[in-house]
Design a protein around this motif. Structure first.
Motif, PDB file in Angstrom:
ATOM      1  N   ARG A   1      -1.563   8.473  -2.742  1.00  0.00           N
ATOM      2  CA  ARG A   1      -2.119   8.124  -4.050  1.00  0.00           C
ATOM      3  C   ARG A   1      -2.910   9.308  -4.582  1.00  0.00           C
ATOM      4  NH1 ARG A   1      -4.880   2.369  -4.176  1.00  0.00           N
ATOM      5  NH2 ARG A   1      -4.959   2.976  -6.360  1.00  0.00           N
TER       6      ARG A   1
ATOM      7  N   ARG B   1       0.852  -1.189   0.000  1.00  0.00           N
ATOM      8  CA  ARG B   1       0.000   0.000   0.000  1.00  0.00           C
ATOM      9  C   ARG B   1       0.885   1.235   0.000  1.00  0.00           C
ATOM     10  NH1 ARG B   1      -4.957   0.095   3.823  1.00  0.00           N
ATOM     11  NH2 ARG B   1      -3.395   0.696   5.307  1.00  0.00           N
TER      12      ARG B   1
ATOM     13  N   TYR C   1      -7.228   4.951   4.117  1.00  0.00           N
ATOM     14  CA  TYR C   1      -6.707   6.200   3.555  1.00  0.00           C
ATOM     15  C   TYR C   1      -7.564   7.360   4.026  1.00  0.00           C
ATOM     16  CZ  TYR C   1      -3.521   3.847   0.332  1.00  0.00           C
ATOM     17  OH  TYR C   1      -2.503   3.111  -0.198  1.00  0.00           O
TER      18      TYR C   1
END
Length: 63
Positions: A8, A4, A30
């Protein structure tokens, strides 16, 4: 993807699929980072949203 990423940037057409992708990442831990960016490409509204994993806190060990 096995690892992970801490950061992003999710981009795509502003539709239910984009919202599902971001929602899924939030469910994975997230957090939204900043405001979304929105642009019109002449046909569709395109959005971008950054997401980050919370910082890993290291406990201090007393000597």
């Amino acid at each position: 993807m096995d690892k992970r990423l801490n950061y992003r940037l999710i981009t795509g057409k502003d539709d239910a699929g984009f919202c599902e992708r971001v929602s899924s990442l939030i469910d994975e831990g997230y957090r939204l980072y900043g405001s979304p960016s929105v642009r019109y490409n002449g046909k569709d509204v395109i959005v971008a949203q950054a997401v980050v994993l919370p910082e890993k806190r290291h406990e201090k060990v007393s000597p």
